[in-house]
Scaffold this active site. Structure first.
Site, PDB file in Angstrom:
ATOM      1  N   ASP A 124      40.380  30.335  40.161  1.00 31.24           N
ATOM      2  CA  ASP A 124      40.704  31.516  40.950  1.00 31.24           C
ATOM      3  C   ASP A 124      41.974  31.366  41.779  1.00 31.24           C
ATOM      4  O   ASP A 124      42.232  30.323  42.360  1.00 31.24           O
ATOM      5  CB  ASP A 124      39.522  31.874  41.857  1.00 31.24           C
ATOM      6  CG  ASP A 124      38.395  32.506  41.058  1.00 31.24           C
ATOM      7  OD1 ASP A 124      38.700  33.436  40.285  1.00 31.24           O
ATOM      8  OD2 ASP A 124      37.244  32.057  41.172  1.00 31.24           O
ATOM      9  N   GLU A 137      30.910  42.496  36.313  1.00 29.43           N
ATOM     10  CA  GLU A 137      30.749  41.054  36.493  1.00 29.43           C
ATOM     11  C   GLU A 137      30.524  40.798  37.969  1.00 29.43           C
ATOM     12  O   GLU A 137      31.376  41.105  38.789  1.00 29.43           O
ATOM     13  CB  GLU A 137      32.028  40.297  36.143  1.00 29.43           C
ATOM     14  CG  GLU A 137      32.471  40.370  34.730  1.00 29.43           C
ATOM     15  CD  GLU A 137      33.803  39.625  34.544  1.00 29.43           C
ATOM     16  OE1 GLU A 137      34.197  38.833  35.431  1.00 29.43           O
ATOM     17  OE2 GLU A 137      34.451  39.854  33.525  1.00 29.43           O
TER      18      GLU A 137
END
Ligand SMILES: Cc1ncc(COP(=O)(O)O)c(C=O)c1O
Lengths: 436, 273
Positions: B68, B57
């Site tokens: 995140d 990814e």
């Protein structure tokens, strides 16, 4: 331009034309659905409405006044200006309307903790207040830059028992505070309600926050009819995320004769790039859960916004405003820091009212509109009363929190007390001869 | 919808099925594009692919990465501060695809794609050799244009399911995904955790029950023993923060070393050597 026929009021969301929606991580969708369900049930529940009314009347201090300000408007004879006094609400701004509504919903959902983002600190203070009132825990995320320029409100939140987290990522202002509040919520959603402070974000927030603020417009409409005998020609409100503006606009959306003006933060000027005028910049995209106008670069990275007012320092705008702009029902104009501070000072000196710097953008917009009418010859000293123009301005908050910023801007602090860093922006933006 | 899903040849599905056939849990690794530099991000991704990852990814740095945690935020904000431009994502995907057999996906917050235009983005990704996109802040309800573009260019689309997802939503996510379904193991953001969340097994089982042929678990996975545990019920394991920390502290070589170690956990019990 989008064609729209029929009523503008009570748009249910999640979409407002092409705007709005629910651009959010899957983890939060169930919570958003729960909030939506709870809100939809509550607004039909007489007991909830009674609770809300009771708190509005006996805690918030509603209805807020509508005050005519003839000395403020004296330079443009033939124009009457009225202020919707959200500054007189408990905690000092319109933010409390939405907070009380959502805190009641949080209670209904069995949540025990409230989290919020705040820019100017007004929404954080309102949330901390509701948390104290309802016996809930409270964490407020605030960009580090804002904790400095709104230090007094940080202390206020802590006094009320809230934890204030200074956010040190990104531009360290409102958008970054929202990011951290979302990160908290993803991990705490079982016990926590994210009390979003404006008409942005994923559905149901835009329509729900507007609902709780629509009392502003409803009251203002009745009050102006009672005091002036007719509807206003224009309504002016400042637009950060856009909650106070949606609240007052909503009451007038279906009165086609009432022009609606949203005043965005023009910062140091549109050509400098240092502003927060998302609609005027004109790029659409998705941020914080909604498709809307937002300040972004060619790659889609959010651009840092700039405004002397922390509460307008946000690089996007509520999706319903994006739609009202595209349909032409409302007009959005930028107001620079300088114009805003001129209007701020004018209201202080002519009427004895210290406005929030956010709200001063709306005041500046009203002055500009009045001058435009005068220049066009639509009004003048000889205008008969029946043909005078009326502007209602949403005075969304009071300026107590802004005294330090304004004092620095106007050079009212002795040099020794002017910190070197801190509010450098305000000092830099100070006009020649502003010392008074 | 199911029809179009079946007409596109899914390279990600193929990679995961190949791992299964070889007795392994598919190993999926995340690294941010351009971190610490464009060149080293290519080297790191190549090291990932050549040391046992089945799927790579490539995360696109974004100004507002709400899913995140601190480690990935620190990395991606450094990349942005250094003047990263989106165009280089396609160069990175192309270079990495040419140098490893691992399948390369892009992981991106949606506004990046939206700004370029989903059709243009999909075309360029496909031309660069990318296999699809993982979309952490896009739910199927908002993905109409992406369905069309991904079918047009033969790209996989990986949507997420979470512990909080309702059965109805899991079904929607499963039907909308192609390649695999990303099972978010915890209610939280990215970041290494010492143990695999107890919710993970449930997330995977529910997605399988809803008809997902392939489910990979992500968030919090950092060690070979995590992957071994996940391999008992899931089809793939996704590692992000641990790889980013390794890259930060030891450069591309450290990514290779960690990947080889993680790959030992991907070998299923009784699979033989
Ligand atoms: C007094 C006041 N007015 C306006 C705003 C801007 O918010 P909105 O555009 O949602 O009304 C703020 C935000 O902090 C505020 O404190």
């Amino acid at each position: 331009m989008i064609e729209h026929t029929g009523s503008y009021q009570n748009q249910p969301g999640p979409y407002f034309g092409p705007y709005g929606g629910r651009w959010m991580p899957e983890s939060l969708i169930a919570a958003l659905e729960e909030v939506e369900r709870t809100f939809t049930e509550a607004r039909e529940d007489p007991e909830f409405i009674a609770q809300l009314q009771d708190l509005f009347t006996n805690y918030v201090n509603r209805p807020s006044l509508l005050t005519e300000v003839p000395r403020f408007a004296a330079d443009t004879p033939g124009v009457r200006v009225f202020l919707k006094r959200e500054d007189l609400n408990h905690t000092g701004s319109h933010k409390i309307n939405n907070v009380i509504g959502q805190a009641l919903l949080a209670q209904r959902m069995g949540k025990t903790r409230l989290i919020a983002e705040t820019g100017a600190g007004q929404h954080g203070v309102a949330t901390a207040t509701a948390a104290a009132l309802f016996g809930m825990e409270c964490t407020v995320y605030m960009g580090e830059v804002d904790t400095q320029r709104q230090a007094l409100n940080v202390a206020r939140m802590e006094m009320l028992g809230a934890e204030v987290v200074a956010v040190k990522t990104g531009a360290r202002t409102l958008k970054d505070a929202i990011n951290d509040a979302l990160r908290d919520w993803v991990a705490s959603v079982d016990t926590t309600h994210y009390l979003l402070g404006t008409v942005t974000g994923p559905a149901p927030f835009p329509a729900m926050v507007r609902y709780f603020h629509s009392v502003i417009g409803e009251e203002a409409r009745e009050q102006v009819l009672a005091q002036a005998g007719r509807l206003p020609d224009a309504v002016c409100a400042c637009v950060g995320g856009g909650s106070n503006a949606m609240g007052i606009f909503h009451g007038f959306l279906d009165d086609p004769g009432v022009e609606l003006y949203g005043l965005e933060a023009g910062g140091e000027g549109m050509d400098t790039g240092r502003h927060a005028a998302s609609i005027n910049l004109g790029r659409t995209g998705v941020l914080h859960g909604a498709r809307t106008y937002l300040m972004q670069d060619e790659d889609g990275q959010t651009v840092d916004s700039h405004s002397i007012s922390a509460g307008l320092d946000y690089p996007a705008v509520g999706p319903e405003h994006a739609w009202l702009h595209d349909t032409g029902r409302a007009t959005y104009e930028p107001v620079t820091d300088t114009e805003c501070m001129d209007a701020f000072q004018r209201l202080c000196r002519t009427e004895g009212i210290v406005p929030a710097i956010e709200s001063s953008h709306a005041l500046a917009g009203a002055l500009r509109l009045a001058r435009r009418w005068a220049d066009e010859g639509l009004v003048g000293p000889d205008t008969p009363e029946a043909e005078q123009k009326i502007i209602v301005v949403n005075l969304s908050g009071r300026g107590d929190k802004d005294v330090a910023t304004a004092a620095k801007y106007f050079g009212m602090l002795p040099d020794a007390e002017t910190p070197a860093g801190g509010d450098a922006e305000a000092v830099a933006a100070r006009p020649e001869g502003a010392q008074s | 919808m199911t029809e179009t899903v079946n007409t596109v040849h899914s390279r990600t599905s193929e990679a995961i099925e190949a791992a299964r056939a070889a007795g392994r849990t598919a190993l999926i690794g995340y690294l941010p594009a351009g971190y610490p530099t464009v060149e080293d991000s290519i080297e790191a991704a190549v090291a990932l692919g050549n040391n046992g990852a089945d799927v790579i990814e490539i995360g696109i740095p974004y100004s507002d990465p709400v899913m995140d945690g601190p480690v990935i935020q620190a990395a991606t904000s450094q990349v942005l501060a250094d003047g990263f431009r989106i165009d280089s994502v396609f160069d990175i995907v192309k270079a990495v695809s040419a140098r490893t057999d691992a399948v390369v996906l892009v992981m991106t917050y949606w506004n990046i794609v939206d700004r370029m235009g989903v059709d243009t983005f999909a075309r360029r990704l496909s031309e660069a050799g990318g296999a699809g996109i993982i979309t952490p802040d896009l739910v199927p309800e908002e993905a109409g244009d992406w369905f069309e573009a991904s079918d047009r260019y033969g790209l996989d689309r990986v949507f997420l399911t979470a512990p909080s997802s309702t059965d109805q939503r899991i079904k929607l996510v499963v039907e909308s995904s192609r390649g695999f379904v990303y099972g978010v193991s915890v209610m939280g953001v990215t970041g290494a955790r010492s143990e695999v969340s107890s919710a993970a097994e449930q997330v995977v089982a529910r997605a399988h029950e809803a008809g997902a042929p392939r489910v990979a678990v992500g968030l919090g996975i950092s060690r070979p023993e995590h992957i071994r545990e996940i391999g008992r019920y899931a089809d793939g394991a996704i590692v992000g923060t641990a790889l980013v920390s390794a890259l930060r502290d030891g450069g591309p070589a450290a990514v290779g070393t960690l990947t080889a170690e993680l790959a030992t956990g991907a070998v299923r019990d009784g699979a033989g050597a």
